[in-house]
Design a protein around this motif. Sequence first.
Motif, PDB file in Angstrom:
ATOM      1  N   TYR A 131       0.812  -1.310  -0.084  1.00 50.54           N
ATOM      2  CA  TYR A 131      -0.027   0.116  -0.071  1.00 50.54           C
ATOM      3  C   TYR A 131       0.900   1.304   0.102  1.00 50.54           C
ATOM      4  O   TYR A 131       0.507   2.410  -0.644  1.00 50.54           O
ATOM      5  CB  TYR A 131      -0.856  -0.011   1.275  1.00 50.54           C
ATOM      6  N   ARG A 132       2.002   1.235   0.553  1.00 52.24           N
ATOM      7  CA  ARG A 132       2.884   2.277   0.607  1.00 52.24           C
ATOM      8  C   ARG A 132       3.440   2.691  -0.826  1.00 52.24           C
ATOM      9  O   ARG A 132       3.359   3.969  -1.099  1.00 52.24           O
ATOM     10  CB  ARG A 132       4.191   1.919   1.669  1.00 52.24           C
ATOM     11  N   ASP A 133       3.597   1.818  -1.716  1.00 54.83           N
ATOM     12  CA  ASP A 133       4.161   1.955  -2.703  1.00 54.83           C
ATOM     13  C   ASP A 133       2.934   2.390  -3.977  1.00 54.83           C
ATOM     14  O   ASP A 133       3.099   3.488  -4.552  1.00 54.83           O
ATOM     15  CB  ASP A 133       4.608   0.417  -3.606  1.00 54.83           C
ATOM     16  N   ALA A 134       1.738   1.730  -3.504  1.00 53.33           N
ATOM     17  CA  ALA A 134       0.461   2.523  -4.214  1.00 53.33           C
ATOM     18  C   ALA A 134       0.429   3.728  -3.955  1.00 53.33           C
ATOM     19  O   ALA A 134       0.055   4.760  -4.564  1.00 53.33           O
ATOM     20  CB  ALA A 134      -0.629   1.533  -4.050  1.00 53.33           C
ATOM     21  N   LEU A 135       0.387   4.195  -2.433  1.00 55.93           N
ATOM     22  CA  LEU A 135       0.247   5.547  -2.245  1.00 55.93           C
ATOM     23  C   LEU A 135       1.091   6.517  -2.778  1.00 55.93           C
ATOM     24  O   LEU A 135       0.624   7.392  -3.217  1.00 55.93           O
ATOM     25  CB  LEU A 135       0.400   5.616  -0.560  1.00 55.93           C
ATOM     26  N   ALA A 136       2.508   6.224  -2.533  1.00 51.67           N
ATOM     27  CA  ALA A 136       3.291   7.019  -3.376  1.00 51.67           C
ATOM     28  C   ALA A 136       2.875   7.603  -4.939  1.00 51.67           C
ATOM     29  O   ALA A 136       3.251   8.417  -5.468  1.00 51.67           O
ATOM     30  CB  ALA A 136       4.831   6.501  -3.192  1.00 51.67           C
ATOM     31  N   TYR A 141     -16.231   6.145  -8.220  1.00 64.15           N
ATOM     32  CA  TYR A 141     -17.071   5.614  -7.042  1.00 64.15           C
ATOM     33  C   TYR A 141     -16.498   4.666  -6.256  1.00 64.15           C
ATOM     34  O   TYR A 141     -16.783   4.653  -5.052  1.00 64.15           O
ATOM     35  CB  TYR A 141     -18.565   5.152  -7.628  1.00 64.15           C
ATOM     36  N   VAL A 142     -15.672   3.706  -6.689  1.00 67.86           N
ATOM     37  CA  VAL A 142     -14.850   2.938  -5.812  1.00 67.86           C
ATOM     38  C   VAL A 142     -14.016   3.482  -4.992  1.00 67.86           C
ATOM     39  O   VAL A 142     -13.989   3.314  -3.733  1.00 67.86           O
ATOM     40  CB  VAL A 142     -14.072   1.934  -6.755  1.00 67.86           C
ATOM     41  N   THR A 143     -13.338   4.606  -5.388  1.00 69.55           N
ATOM     42  CA  THR A 143     -12.239   5.246  -4.507  1.00 69.55           C
ATOM     43  C   THR A 143     -12.912   5.990  -3.354  1.00 69.55           C
ATOM     44  O   THR A 143     -12.595   6.255  -2.351  1.00 69.55           O
ATOM     45  CB  THR A 143     -11.418   6.134  -5.548  1.00 69.55           C
ATOM     46  N   SER A 144     -14.046   6.944  -3.956  1.00 64.65           N
ATOM     47  CA  SER A 144     -14.449   7.785  -3.318  1.00 64.65           C
ATOM     48  C   SER A 144     -15.558   7.238  -2.198  1.00 64.65           C
ATOM     49  O   SER A 144     -15.274   7.654  -0.948  1.00 64.65           O
ATOM     50  CB  SER A 144     -15.492   8.775  -4.057  1.00 64.65           C
ATOM     51  N   THR A 145     -16.042   5.862  -2.314  1.00 64.14           N
ATOM     52  CA  THR A 145     -16.689   5.369  -1.457  1.00 64.14           C
ATOM     53  C   THR A 145     -15.866   4.668  -0.397  1.00 64.14           C
ATOM     54  O   THR A 145     -15.998   4.669   0.843  1.00 64.14           O
ATOM     55  CB  THR A 145     -17.649   4.248  -2.134  1.00 64.14           C
ATOM     56  N   SER A 146     -14.706   4.214  -0.847  1.00 67.30           N
ATOM     57  CA  SER A 146     -13.647   3.567   0.204  1.00 67.30           C
ATOM     58  C   SER A 146     -13.364   4.424   1.109  1.00 67.30           C
ATOM     59  O   SER A 146     -13.073   4.378   2.410  1.00 67.30           O
ATOM     60  CB  SER A 146     -12.518   2.839  -0.711  1.00 67.30           C
ATOM     61  N   PHE A 147     -12.866   5.800   0.527  1.00 64.14           N
ATOM     62  CA  PHE A 147     -12.677   6.823   1.425  1.00 64.14           C
ATOM     63  C   PHE A 147     -13.515   7.089   2.330  1.00 64.14           C
ATOM     64  O   PHE A 147     -13.376   7.178   3.541  1.00 64.14           O
ATOM     65  CB  PHE A 147     -12.289   8.291   0.778  1.00 64.14           C
ATOM     66  N   ALA A 168     -13.964  -1.753   2.504  1.00 63.19           N
ATOM     67  CA  ALA A 168     -13.206  -0.721   1.950  1.00 63.19           C
ATOM     68  C   ALA A 168     -11.736  -1.303   1.597  1.00 63.19           C
ATOM     69  O   ALA A 168     -11.349  -1.056   0.446  1.00 63.19           O
ATOM     70  CB  ALA A 168     -12.615   0.516   2.887  1.00 63.19           C
ATOM     71  N   LYS A 169     -11.287  -2.112   2.249  1.00 61.76           N
ATOM     72  CA  LYS A 169     -10.017  -2.741   2.031  1.00 61.76           C
ATOM     73  C   LYS A 169     -10.161  -3.869   0.647  1.00 61.76           C
ATOM     74  O   LYS A 169      -9.277  -4.031  -0.206  1.00 61.76           O
ATOM     75  CB  LYS A 169      -9.528  -3.588   3.009  1.00 61.76           C
ATOM     76  N   LYS A 170     -11.310  -4.393   0.838  1.00 58.78           N
ATOM     77  CA  LYS A 170     -11.717  -5.156  -0.467  1.00 58.78           C
ATOM     78  C   LYS A 170     -11.893  -4.655  -1.609  1.00 58.78           C
ATOM     79  O   LYS A 170     -11.415  -5.090  -2.742  1.00 58.78           O
ATOM     80  CB  LYS A 170     -12.820  -6.088  -0.106  1.00 58.78           C
ATOM     81  N   GLN A 171     -12.410  -3.314  -1.620  1.00 59.56           N
ATOM     82  CA  GLN A 171     -12.537  -2.341  -2.815  1.00 59.56           C
ATOM     83  C   GLN A 171     -11.287  -2.078  -3.261  1.00 59.56           C
ATOM     84  O   GLN A 171     -10.696  -2.096  -4.534  1.00 59.56           O
ATOM     85  CB  GLN A 171     -13.255  -1.520  -2.429  1.00 59.56           C
ATOM     86  N   VAL A 172     -10.233  -1.629  -2.582  1.00 65.22           N
ATOM     87  CA  VAL A 172      -8.968  -1.091  -2.732  1.00 65.22           C
ATOM     88  C   VAL A 172      -8.166  -2.316  -3.378  1.00 65.22           C
ATOM     89  O   VAL A 172      -7.369  -1.999  -4.499  1.00 65.22           O
ATOM     90  CB  VAL A 172      -8.101  -0.484  -1.824  1.00 65.22           C
ATOM     91  N   GLY A 213      -6.301   8.955   0.363  1.00 67.72           N
ATOM     92  CA  GLY A 213      -6.639   8.838   1.805  1.00 67.72           C
ATOM     93  C   GLY A 213      -6.785   7.388   2.358  1.00 67.72           C
ATOM     94  O   GLY A 213      -6.216   7.011   3.277  1.00 67.72           O
ATOM     95  N   ALA A 214      -7.440   6.675   1.475  1.00 66.84           N
ATOM     96  CA  ALA A 214      -7.617   5.207   1.687  1.00 66.84           C
ATOM     97  C   ALA A 214      -6.451   4.602   1.814  1.00 66.84           C
ATOM     98  O   ALA A 214      -6.030   3.590   2.566  1.00 66.84           O
ATOM     99  CB  ALA A 214      -8.565   4.670   0.647  1.00 66.84           C
ATOM    100  N   LEU A 215      -5.622   4.690   0.675  1.00 68.58           N
ATOM    101  CA  LEU A 215      -4.172   3.978   0.907  1.00 68.58           C
ATOM    102  C   LEU A 215      -3.340   4.439   1.975  1.00 68.58           C
ATOM    103  O   LEU A 215      -2.534   3.483   2.613  1.00 68.58           O
ATOM    104  CB  LEU A 215      -3.499   4.420  -0.561  1.00 68.58           C
TER     105      LEU A 215
END
Length: 508
Positions: free
Chosen positions: A45-50, A357-363, A395-399, A496-498
């Motif tokens: 997740y850290r790599d994905a966040l960056a 909608y996946v990212t906004s809902t996960s957040f 949320a984790k499942k969506q990400v 934010g989610a990541l």
Amino acid sequence: MPLFLPSFSSLHFLLSLLSTTLLLCHSFPNHDHHPGPPRFASHNYRDALAKSIIFFEGQRSGKLPSNQRMSWRRDSALSDGSAMHVDLVGGYYDAGDNVKFGFPMAFTTTMLSWSVLEFGGIMKGELQNAREAIRWGTDYLLKATAHPGTIYVQVGDAKKDHACWERPEDMDTPRNVYKIDKNTPGSEVAAETAAALAAASLVFKKTDPTYSKTLVRRAISVFQLADKYRGSYSDGLKPFVCPFYCSYSGYEDELLWGAAWLHKATKNPMYLNYIKVNGQTLGAAETDNTFGWDNKHVGARILLSKEFLVQKVQTLHDYKGHADNFICSLIPGAPYSSAQYTPGGLLYKMSDSNMQYVTSTSFLLLTYAKYLTSAHTVVNCGGTTVTPKRLRAIAKKQVDYLLGDNPLKMSYMVGYGPRYPRRIHHRGSSLPSVAVHPGKIQCSAGFSVMNSQSPNPNVLVGAVIGGPDVHDRFPDERSDYEQSEPATYINAPLVGALTYLAHSFGQL
């Protein structure tokens, strides 16, 4: 004589015994009271966040700074605004084209700011990069609102821009400027701009108090314009903003959302009073469960529920109920569930750019879980109790699906994981860079590339695209903008989610 065999067998036996013991240890739930997800991260997740943050550098318009990391991009659109004798250089291209649309740009800035406000404390080394991404947006929004009573809401003629396939660095389509004012109102884009400036003012409150004060002062005046001269910009500017970023949800949701952010940024009781008096007429109890660049109802409900849950503002009690209704709509099998999921488990709202909608809902799930945890409470869905832990798991499942846990084993973030989209609908990414091909590529010359099967030469690292269809299928075709186009407002809430996921697995 096999002298060493017995000791090798013993060693092998001991190792297998040890691994079995470890496996058994980890099979039982740990009894610490940390409400986070399980202990094993399936993704970096850290790599994905960056990468989710560096993406914004690929979308920059204007004069690029010396510390630009997306090195295949160059300066572009350096005379934006000159036709109207105003400086509109900078900001972001919203997606794969070369137009600057103020409405989604403001929403992107609001969501990047909210990501930092909720999770910036655990962002570590990425916090400064996130702040720079926000500031690239707010610097532009300050320019777009520099003339009192006027907001410049778009640069570029979208129809003419879409008739070309050219790099932003070569752009020669008209850079027409479109504005809203009291004669051509645009409450939704004005109120979203106010929300962005107010949210960002909180981000910079400690690190740059002078800049923060500038942002909040501007947010106040921009909101006044939105509220005093009510009307939709889709009416007055219809030929230019539609069908690209028409406002379908009306402007009421943005007025509520903008007021919520100004209340948060200023602590002025006037805004709380505005929300109390106008909440119902602005659609506070709407049952629409979409959250994105056009519809802010759910975001406003979650944001205002914090005031009740965490700050104990009793007058906002109803927003907890409104927020719960949204949560209940998402829970598979719950009595009021209305959300659709693909066979592979992805939340599915619509065919065009569904991943936003996946990212906004996960957040929102992770943020609301944080508020609920703080208030030691849960959501009740018609007899089904939904805990913060359950919200985090959804949320984790969506990400995780987005990052590659899906039927195609495809990461929908460019540059993350071994398999990701190679032919995204993005002009700059698909055409050779200026460094490789210094000569100008003419308007229609790029279409031979757009229609080809060759992978994009420039990797737009971190770009999250529209994503798979309702059956989890994804053709990876450049011409398919619904599934293959990235957008700033897809990435912004994902930051934010990541951050939350990276931190909860000890990666940050």
